[in-house]
Design a protein around this motif. Structure first.
Motif, short mmCIF file in Angstrom:
data_model
loop_
_atom_site.label_atom_id
_atom_site.label_comp_id
_atom_site.label_asym_id
_atom_site.label_seq_id
_atom_site.Cartn_x
_atom_site.Cartn_y
_atom_site.Cartn_z
N UNK A 1 0.82 -1.21 0.00
CA UNK A 1 0.00 0.00 0.00
C UNK A 1 0.85 1.26 0.00
N UNK A 2 1.82 1.33 0.88
CA UNK A 2 2.65 2.52 1.06
C UNK A 2 3.60 2.77 -0.10
N UNK A 3 4.16 1.70 -0.67
CA UNK A 3 5.20 1.87 -1.70
C UNK A 3 4.70 1.79 -3.12
N UNK A 4 3.50 1.23 -3.35
CA UNK A 4 3.02 1.08 -4.73
C UNK A 4 1.65 1.72 -4.95
N UNK A 5 0.65 1.25 -4.21
CA UNK A 5 -0.72 1.70 -4.49
C UNK A 5 -0.94 3.19 -4.23
N UNK A 6 -0.49 3.68 -3.11
CA UNK A 6 -0.69 5.10 -2.79
C UNK A 6 0.13 6.04 -3.70
N UNK A 7 1.44 5.81 -3.91
CA UNK A 7 2.20 6.73 -4.78
C UNK A 7 1.73 6.70 -6.24
N UNK A 8 1.26 5.56 -6.74
CA UNK A 8 0.81 5.46 -8.13
C UNK A 8 -0.59 6.05 -8.31
N UNK A 9 -1.27 6.37 -7.23
CA UNK A 9 -2.61 6.93 -7.32
C UNK A 9 -3.69 5.88 -7.52
N UNK A 10 -3.38 4.62 -7.26
CA UNK A 10 -4.36 3.55 -7.41
C UNK A 10 -5.28 3.47 -6.19
N UNK A 11 -4.88 4.11 -5.09
CA UNK A 11 -5.66 4.01 -3.86
C UNK A 11 -5.43 5.26 -3.01
N UNK A 12 -6.35 5.43 -2.04
CA UNK A 12 -6.18 6.46 -1.02
C UNK A 12 -6.27 5.77 0.33
N UNK A 13 -5.65 6.39 1.33
CA UNK A 13 -5.68 5.81 2.67
C UNK A 13 -7.11 5.85 3.21
N UNK A 14 -7.47 4.83 3.97
CA UNK A 14 -8.81 4.74 4.50
C UNK A 14 -8.95 5.65 5.72
N UNK A 15 -9.97 6.48 5.69
CA UNK A 15 -10.39 7.28 6.85
C UNK A 15 -11.91 7.30 6.82
N UNK A 16 -12.51 7.82 7.88
CA UNK A 16 -13.97 7.90 7.90
C UNK A 16 -14.47 8.86 6.83
N UNK A 17 -13.76 9.97 6.63
CA UNK A 17 -14.14 10.93 5.60
C UNK A 17 -13.96 10.36 4.20
N UNK A 18 -12.89 9.61 4.02
CA UNK A 18 -12.63 9.01 2.71
C UNK A 18 -13.67 7.94 2.39
N UNK A 19 -14.17 7.30 3.41
CA UNK A 19 -15.19 6.27 3.19
C UNK A 19 -16.46 6.88 2.60
N UNK A 20 -16.74 8.13 2.93
CA UNK A 20 -17.89 8.82 2.35
C UNK A 20 -17.69 9.05 0.85
N UNK A 21 -16.42 9.23 0.45
CA UNK A 21 -16.13 9.42 -0.97
C UNK A 21 -16.36 8.15 -1.78
N UNK A 22 -16.35 7.02 -1.11
CA UNK A 22 -16.56 5.74 -1.78
C UNK A 22 -17.90 5.74 -2.50
N UNK A 23 -18.91 6.29 -1.89
CA UNK A 23 -20.22 6.30 -2.54
C UNK A 23 -20.18 7.12 -3.82
N UNK A 24 -19.44 8.22 -3.83
CA UNK A 24 -19.31 9.03 -5.05
C UNK A 24 -18.55 8.27 -6.13
N UNK A 25 -17.50 7.58 -5.74
CA UNK A 25 -16.71 6.81 -6.70
C UNK A 25 -17.56 5.69 -7.29
N UNK A 26 -18.31 4.99 -6.45
CA UNK A 26 -19.14 3.89 -6.94
C UNK A 26 -20.26 4.38 -7.84
N UNK A 27 -20.82 5.54 -7.54
CA UNK A 27 -21.88 6.10 -8.37
C UNK A 27 -21.33 6.45 -9.75
N UNK A 28 -20.15 7.04 -9.81
CA UNK A 28 -19.54 7.38 -11.10
C UNK A 28 -19.18 6.12 -11.87
N UNK A 29 -18.72 5.10 -11.17
CA UNK A 29 -18.35 3.84 -11.82
C UNK A 29 -19.58 3.16 -12.42
N UNK A 30 -20.68 3.15 -11.69
CA UNK A 30 -21.87 2.48 -12.19
C UNK A 30 -22.46 3.19 -13.41
#
Length: 148
Positions: A26-55
């Motif tokens: 996670x720290x050396x590949x996924x986060x620096x490449x922009x494939x992921x963001x660190x999990x937080x409670x606020x970031x979890x709210x963004x998940x719904x926006x990402x899933x809506x755009x994906x669908x």
């Protein structure tokens, strides 16, 4: 380490998925490449926006994926590229050019990141291209590169 995927990662998940990975991955590949963001409670709210755009842009289900597969495999996709005398291209064909050629041939708009080309296309001729439409459906078509 808990992360939220922002892009599709083969073997791990799709955008919006919350997954547990090893700290170094996670720290050396996924986060620096922009494939992921660190999990937080606020970031979890963004998940719904990402899933809506994906669908909105994703293939809805298996039946729709098979329908799109039929459309793609029935196409004759031609791509004009600059080439030398021996049929060798100046540069190579990009995935964005392939997606544009499919759309110009009357096919659906596709996500360039789902294309699977066996190596780089650097010569004139017919080349097989695969696209992963759904986890269970993969379409294959021939890309005919012509001198242009």
């Amino acid at each position: 380490m808990k992360i939220i995927l922002t892009q599709e990662v083969s073997g791990l998940g799709t955008p919006g998925d919350i997954v547990e990975v090893k700290n170094g991955y996670g720290r050396n590949y996924l986060l620096p490449q922009g494939f992921a963001i660190a999990w937080t409670k606020g970031a979890e709210k963004q998940v719904t926006l990402i899933k809506r755009a994906r669908s909105a842009r994703e293939i809805r289900d298996l039946d729709h994926a098979n329908e799109v597969k039929g459309q793609i495999e029935g196409l004759k996709v031609n791509l004009k590229a600059r080439a030398g005398d021996g049929g060798r291209l100046f540069g190579s064909v990009t995935s964005a050019e392939i997606v544009d050629a499919v759309k110009a041939a009357g096919g659906p708009s596709l996500d360039r990141r789902r294309l699977e080309v066996g190596g780089q296309i650097k010569s004139v001729g017919s080349h097989p291209v695969r696209i992963k439409l759904h986890p269970e459906v993969t379409a294959t078509f021939n890309l005919n590169v012509v001198r242009g």
